[in-house]
Design a protein around this motif. Structure first.
Motif, PDB file in Angstrom:
ATOM      1  N   PHE A 176     -12.782  41.567  35.111  1.00 20.58           N
ATOM      2  CA  PHE A 176     -12.840  40.078  35.141  1.00 20.58           C
ATOM      3  C   PHE A 176     -12.225  39.563  33.665  1.00 20.58           C
ATOM      4  CE2 PHE A 176     -16.752  40.269  37.773  1.00 20.58           C
ATOM      5  CZ  PHE A 176     -15.826  40.281  39.011  1.00 20.58           C
ATOM      6  N   ILE A 177     -12.795  40.523  32.618  1.00 20.09           N
ATOM      7  CA  ILE A 177     -12.418  40.266  31.127  1.00 20.09           C
ATOM      8  C   ILE A 177     -10.893  40.158  30.944  1.00 20.09           C
ATOM      9  CG2 ILE A 177     -12.629  40.893  28.823  1.00 20.09           C
ATOM     10  CD1 ILE A 177     -15.673  41.431  29.596  1.00 20.09           C
ATOM     11  N   VAL A 178     -10.507  41.387  31.518  1.00 16.30           N
ATOM     12  CA  VAL A 178      -8.778  41.464  31.435  1.00 16.30           C
ATOM     13  C   VAL A 178      -8.222  40.604  32.190  1.00 16.30           C
ATOM     14  CG1 VAL A 178      -6.947  43.170  32.413  1.00 16.30           C
ATOM     15  CG2 VAL A 178      -8.955  44.091  31.145  1.00 16.30           C
ATOM     16  N   ALA A 179      -8.656  40.194  33.409  1.00 18.34           N
ATOM     17  CA  ALA A 179      -7.853  39.219  34.174  1.00 18.34           C
ATOM     18  C   ALA A 179      -8.047  37.917  33.513  1.00 18.34           C
ATOM     19  CB  ALA A 179      -8.465  39.051  35.449  1.00 18.34           C
ATOM     20  N   ARG A 180      -9.117  37.488  32.558  1.00 16.97           N
ATOM     21  CA  ARG A 180      -9.423  36.381  31.878  1.00 16.97           C
ATOM     22  C   ARG A 180      -8.490  36.142  30.837  1.00 16.97           C
ATOM     23  NH1 ARG A 180      -9.086  32.572  29.935  1.00 16.97           N
ATOM     24  NH2 ARG A 180     -10.450  30.774  29.245  1.00 16.97           N
ATOM     25  N   LEU A 181      -8.311  37.477  30.015  1.00 15.55           N
ATOM     26  CA  LEU A 181      -7.453  37.260  28.703  1.00 15.55           C
ATOM     27  C   LEU A 181      -6.028  37.350  29.092  1.00 15.55           C
ATOM     28  CD1 LEU A 181      -9.687  39.751  26.552  1.00 15.55           C
ATOM     29  CD2 LEU A 181      -9.891  37.145  26.599  1.00 15.55           C
ATOM     30  N   TYR A 182      -5.645  38.121  29.998  1.00 17.29           N
ATOM     31  CA  TYR A 182      -4.361  38.298  30.222  1.00 17.29           C
ATOM     32  C   TYR A 182      -3.760  37.765  31.673  1.00 17.29           C
ATOM     33  CZ  TYR A 182      -4.871  41.807  26.630  1.00 17.29           C
ATOM     34  OH  TYR A 182      -5.325  42.432  25.533  1.00 17.29           O
ATOM     35  N   PRO A 183      -3.044  36.583  31.563  1.00 20.58           N
ATOM     36  CA  PRO A 183      -2.440  36.263  33.023  1.00 20.58           C
ATOM     37  C   PRO A 183      -1.807  37.221  33.903  1.00 20.58           C
ATOM     38  CG  PRO A 183      -0.954  35.396  31.231  1.00 20.58           C
ATOM     39  CD  PRO A 183      -2.020  36.361  30.331  1.00 20.58           C
ATOM     40  N   LEU A 184      -2.600  38.049  34.562  1.00 19.56           N
ATOM     41  CA  LEU A 184      -1.715  39.170  35.387  1.00 19.56           C
ATOM     42  C   LEU A 184      -0.739  38.578  36.266  1.00 19.56           C
ATOM     43  CD1 LEU A 184      -5.218  41.140  36.160  1.00 19.56           C
ATOM     44  CD2 LEU A 184      -3.505  41.569  34.737  1.00 19.56           C
ATOM     45  N   PRO A 185      -0.950  37.704  36.973  1.00 13.98           N
ATOM     46  CA  PRO A 185       0.093  37.401  37.922  1.00 13.98           C
ATOM     47  C   PRO A 185       1.678  37.168  37.114  1.00 13.98           C
ATOM     48  CG  PRO A 185      -1.733  36.066  38.286  1.00 13.98           C
ATOM     49  CD  PRO A 185      -1.900  36.737  37.162  1.00 13.98           C
ATOM     50  N   GLN A 186       1.310  36.640  35.880  1.00 13.98           N
ATOM     51  CA  GLN A 186       2.635  36.433  35.156  1.00 13.98           C
ATOM     52  C   GLN A 186       3.163  37.734  34.847  1.00 13.98           C
ATOM     53  OE1 GLN A 186       1.751  33.508  32.430  1.00 13.98           O
ATOM     54  NE2 GLN A 186       3.659  33.785  31.182  1.00 13.98           N
ATOM     55  N   HIS A 187       2.214  38.669  34.149  1.00 16.47           N
ATOM     56  CA  HIS A 187       2.715  39.966  33.834  1.00 16.47           C
ATOM     57  C   HIS A 187       3.373  40.640  35.200  1.00 16.47           C
ATOM     58  CE1 HIS A 187       1.377  40.082  29.731  1.00 16.47           C
ATOM     59  NE2 HIS A 187       0.417  39.693  29.973  1.00 16.47           N
ATOM     60  N   LEU A 188       2.845  40.642  36.197  1.00 17.37           N
ATOM     61  CA  LEU A 188       3.251  41.278  37.437  1.00 17.37           C
ATOM     62  C   LEU A 188       4.554  40.588  37.660  1.00 17.37           C
ATOM     63  CD1 LEU A 188       1.718  43.283  39.337  1.00 17.37           C
ATOM     64  CD2 LEU A 188       1.499  41.383  40.956  1.00 17.37           C
ATOM     65  N   GLY A 189       4.722  39.393  37.555  1.00 20.96           N
ATOM     66  CA  GLY A 189       6.049  38.558  37.906  1.00 20.96           C
ATOM     67  C   GLY A 189       7.069  39.248  37.002  1.00 20.96           C
ATOM     68  N   HIS A 190       7.004  39.419  35.634  1.00 27.48           N
ATOM     69  CA  HIS A 190       7.823  39.885  34.850  1.00 27.48           C
ATOM     70  C   HIS A 190       8.082  41.299  35.100  1.00 27.48           C
ATOM     71  CE1 HIS A 190       8.128  36.338  32.255  1.00 27.48           C
ATOM     72  NE2 HIS A 190       6.729  36.371  31.923  1.00 27.48           N
ATOM     73  N   ALA A 191       7.094  42.034  35.294  1.00 33.76           N
ATOM     74  CA  ALA A 191       7.234  43.308  35.832  1.00 33.76           C
ATOM     75  C   ALA A 191       8.248  43.603  36.791  1.00 33.76           C
ATOM     76  CB  ALA A 191       6.207  44.173  36.170  1.00 33.76           C
ATOM     77  N   VAL A 192       8.161  42.789  37.880  1.00 32.44           N
ATOM     78  CA  VAL A 192       9.072  42.874  39.286  1.00 32.44           C
ATOM     79  C   VAL A 192      10.460  42.429  38.698  1.00 32.44           C
ATOM     80  CG1 VAL A 192       9.272  42.075  41.489  1.00 32.44           C
ATOM     81  CG2 VAL A 192       6.965  42.601  40.854  1.00 32.44           C
ATOM     82  N   LEU A 193      10.428  41.294  37.989  1.00 29.97           N
ATOM     83  CA  LEU A 193      11.699  40.982  37.491  1.00 29.97           C
ATOM     84  C   LEU A 193      12.658  41.872  36.845  1.00 29.97           C
ATOM     85  CD1 LEU A 193      11.210  37.117  36.713  1.00 29.97           C
ATOM     86  CD2 LEU A 193      12.316  38.111  38.864  1.00 29.97           C
ATOM     87  N   GLU A 194      11.939  42.763  35.902  1.00 24.51           N
ATOM     88  CA  GLU A 194      12.394  43.650  35.137  1.00 24.51           C
ATOM     89  C   GLU A 194      12.977  44.868  35.890  1.00 24.51           C
ATOM     90  OE1 GLU A 194      10.283  45.111  31.624  1.00 24.51           O
ATOM     91  OE2 GLU A 194      10.265  42.849  30.901  1.00 24.51           O
ATOM     92  N   PHE A 195      12.003  45.119  37.104  1.00 20.79           N
ATOM     93  CA  PHE A 195      12.377  46.372  37.813  1.00 20.79           C
ATOM     94  C   PHE A 195      13.556  45.853  38.610  1.00 20.79           C
ATOM     95  CE2 PHE A 195      11.826  48.374  42.014  1.00 20.79           C
ATOM     96  CZ  PHE A 195      11.801  49.813  41.427  1.00 20.79           C
ATOM     97  N   LEU A 196      13.927  44.556  39.001  1.00 24.25           N
ATOM     98  CA  LEU A 196      14.950  44.340  40.006  1.00 24.25           C
ATOM     99  C   LEU A 196      16.002  44.086  39.212  1.00 24.25           C
ATOM    100  CD1 LEU A 196      13.226  41.546  42.083  1.00 24.25           C
ATOM    101  CD2 LEU A 196      13.617  43.610  42.808  1.00 24.25           C
ATOM    102  N   SER A 197      16.183  43.744  37.915  1.00 26.06           N
ATOM    103  CA  SER A 197      17.186  43.669  37.055  1.00 26.06           C
ATOM    104  C   SER A 197      17.956  44.786  36.540  1.00 26.06           C
ATOM    105  CB  SER A 197      17.006  42.619  35.861  1.00 26.06           C
ATOM    106  OG  SER A 197      16.085  43.146  34.978  1.00 26.06           O
TER     107      SER A 197
END
Lengths: 251, 270
Positions: B249-270
């Motif tokens: 919960f604390i990690v999910a509260r402090l870091y916007p996980l969906p955003q990081h996940l989105g970035h990671a996916v985009l990076e992986f695709l590019s």
């Protein structure tokens, strides 16, 4: 054990609104006696029962349980000696499971957990309700609720059992089971009821209340034969002592 | 009236669910209470426009639901029942707040709609977590946990008795209503005048019953403290449950996980 004695001396009680409920009631119940307290609605039966374990304090007179007079100071002892089963089991069953319900009294009395466990299983066995132990009390049938309510009092191992209308609202089978159960007890029993046949079955003595006074006190067979008395007290012969209109037998 | 009765039977269902034996049910109630409290606090601490960052929190109720074998329909109908409250709180936001916040091509989402969605999501998360806590623990064990946390016994006893007598009182209310309806054949609903005396008589009955219940408790030596006979054991699994979830919960509260996940996916695709 003189604990089993129940004695009332000249009890008077009036409700806050001025209704006089008891007007000079005296009696002495001895060890193992089973007493049926009968009378019309409003004759003072329930009020009398509430005096026996100090839920109400008399305006005048005194109640003694064994050698102990019921006062505010002796209340914890008296309540351990006198177990009270209420008319509406829903008023009495408030814990979330039958097991906790039956354990409630012993735990309050500060008994050790193993002892509590023992008493709970013994009490449930006595009323034939061991299989209900984990059920929530408010989901039980009327007869089961009654049995659990009795078990919840038995677990305190009282010397005197006081019951208000133990067979009210029960189906015939559940009623019969309750009567058999009451007969099997060796406690001193005080039972307030309108079910006069129950008194014949269970009780060795009948106390008739009328307008807050004792109108008769004797063996049930004798008391219930006195038709004038019964009529005056708004009672009726037990069905078993009436002539049978169907088969024409009886008296 | 039928609705009241069936709603009551459903209350019983909560107890039935709580008596199952699953990995979640076996967790110490104290562990579940702490975890749920932590969950609720963190969810409500989000900014009023947050929606996406709260989504990872859905994992907790979903996990309880699956492992605890609680039917999703059961939770959803209950949420739907109380959802009007959340809707009423948030429904005016879109009318008041016209600040454009997000542009998805030609569609502009205003701050009002975002905060409305955020309120609904918070409602969904916190309420389902609380409901699942009870469905996988049982109300009495939740109260037991509260007692062990030194919540004043007065409150715990109140909670327990409220839960216990809700059933009895609602049935009494249903009986009063039925008696009324049978004698008020022509009228539809309860008129305001009669309503007053109905509620009044119900209140008097309640007071009477309260007195009788208290007398019955007093007769069995009640002195203000309930001593539930259930022993509790806090094991390593329970500690792991608390720390694992709270850390998540604390990690999910402090870091916007969906955003990081989105970035990671985009990076992986590019």
């Amino acid at each position: 054990m003189s604990h089993h004695l129940v004695e009332a001396r000249d009890l008077y009680y009036a409700y806050p609104d001025g209704t006089a409920a008891l007007r000079g009631v005296s009696f002495r119940f001895t060890h193992g006696e089973s007493v049926g307290v009968v009378g019309a609605n409003g004759a003072g039966k329930s009020t009398l029962l509430l005096h026996l374990n100090g839920c109400l304090s008399p305006g005048r007179g005194a109640v003694r349980i064994g050698d102990v007079q019921v006062t505010r100071k002796t209340l914890p002892d008296v309540r351990r000696t006198v177990g009270m089963v209420f008319q509406d089991p829903d008023d009495q069953l408030f814990m979330p499971s039958v097991r906790e319900e039956v354990a409630f009294g012993p735990l309050n009395a500060g008994l050790a957990p193993e002892e509590v466990e023992d008493r709970v299983s013994k009490a449930l066995e006595t009323v034939d309700a061991s299989h209900l132990a984990d059920r929530p009390p408010f989901r039980l049938s009327g007869g089961e609720k009654r049995a659990v309510a009795i078990a919840s009092v038995l677990s305190l191992e009282p010397d005197v059992l006081v019951m208000d209308e133990p067979t009210a609202n029960l189906d015939p089978h559940a009623r019969r089971k309750t009567i058999d159960l009451l007969r099997s007890f060796h406690h001193t029993r005080v039972i307030a009821t309108h079910d006069l046949d129950l008194v014949l079955d269970v009780c060795t003595r009948a106390l008739v209340l009328h307008h807050g006074q004792v109108a008769a006190d004797g063996s049930p067979a004798d008391v219930f034969r006195d038709e004038a008395l019964l009529a005056a007290c708004h009672l009726e012969k037990p069905l078993r002592m009436q002539a049978c209109p169907v088969c024409g037998t009886g008296d | 009236m039928a609705a009241i009765e069936s709603a009551l039977l459903q209350t019983g269902r909560l107890d039935t669910l709580a008596r199952q034996d699953t990995a979640v049910h076996r967790i110490d109630p104290r562990a579940k209470v702490i975890t749920t409290a932590c969950f609720v606090l963190l969810v409500v601490s989000f900014d009023k426009y947050t929606v996406a960052a709260m989504i990872p929190f859905l994992v907790y109720p979903l996990a309880l639901l699956t492992v605890g074998r609680v039917p999703p329909g059961f939770v959803l109908t209950r949420l739907a029942l109380v959802s009007p409250f959340a809707v009423v709180i948030g429904v005016f936001n879109p009318l008041i707040d016209h600040e454009p916040m997000v542009r998805l091509g030609p569609v502009v989402i205003t701050g009002g709609w975002l905060s409305f969605a955020s309120i609904l999501l918070r409602f969904l998360l916190t309420l389902s977590a609380a409901l699942l806590l009870i469905a996988t623990t049982g109300f009495n064990r939740v109260c037991l946990a509260l007692e062990r946390f030194r919540v004043p016994p007065v409150f715990v006893v109140q909670l327990l008795l409220l839960y216990r007598y809700l059933f009895v009182l609602a049935r009494e209310a249903a009986r009063v209503l039925r008696a009324y309806r049978l004698r008020a054949i022509r009228s539809r609903g309860v008129s305001l005048r009669v309503y007053g005396s109905l509620v009044g008589s119900l209140l008097l009955r309640t007071l009477d019953r309260g007195q009788r219940v208290y007398t019955a408790m007093g007769c069995r030596g009640f002195n203000g403290i309930l001593h539930p006979s259930i022993p509790l054991r806090f094991r390593t699994v329970d500690a792991a449950f608390v720390f694992g979830w709270c850390a998540f919960f604390i990690v999910a509260r402090l870091y916007p996980l969906p955003q990081h996940l989105g970035h990671a996916v985009l990076e992986f695709l590019s």
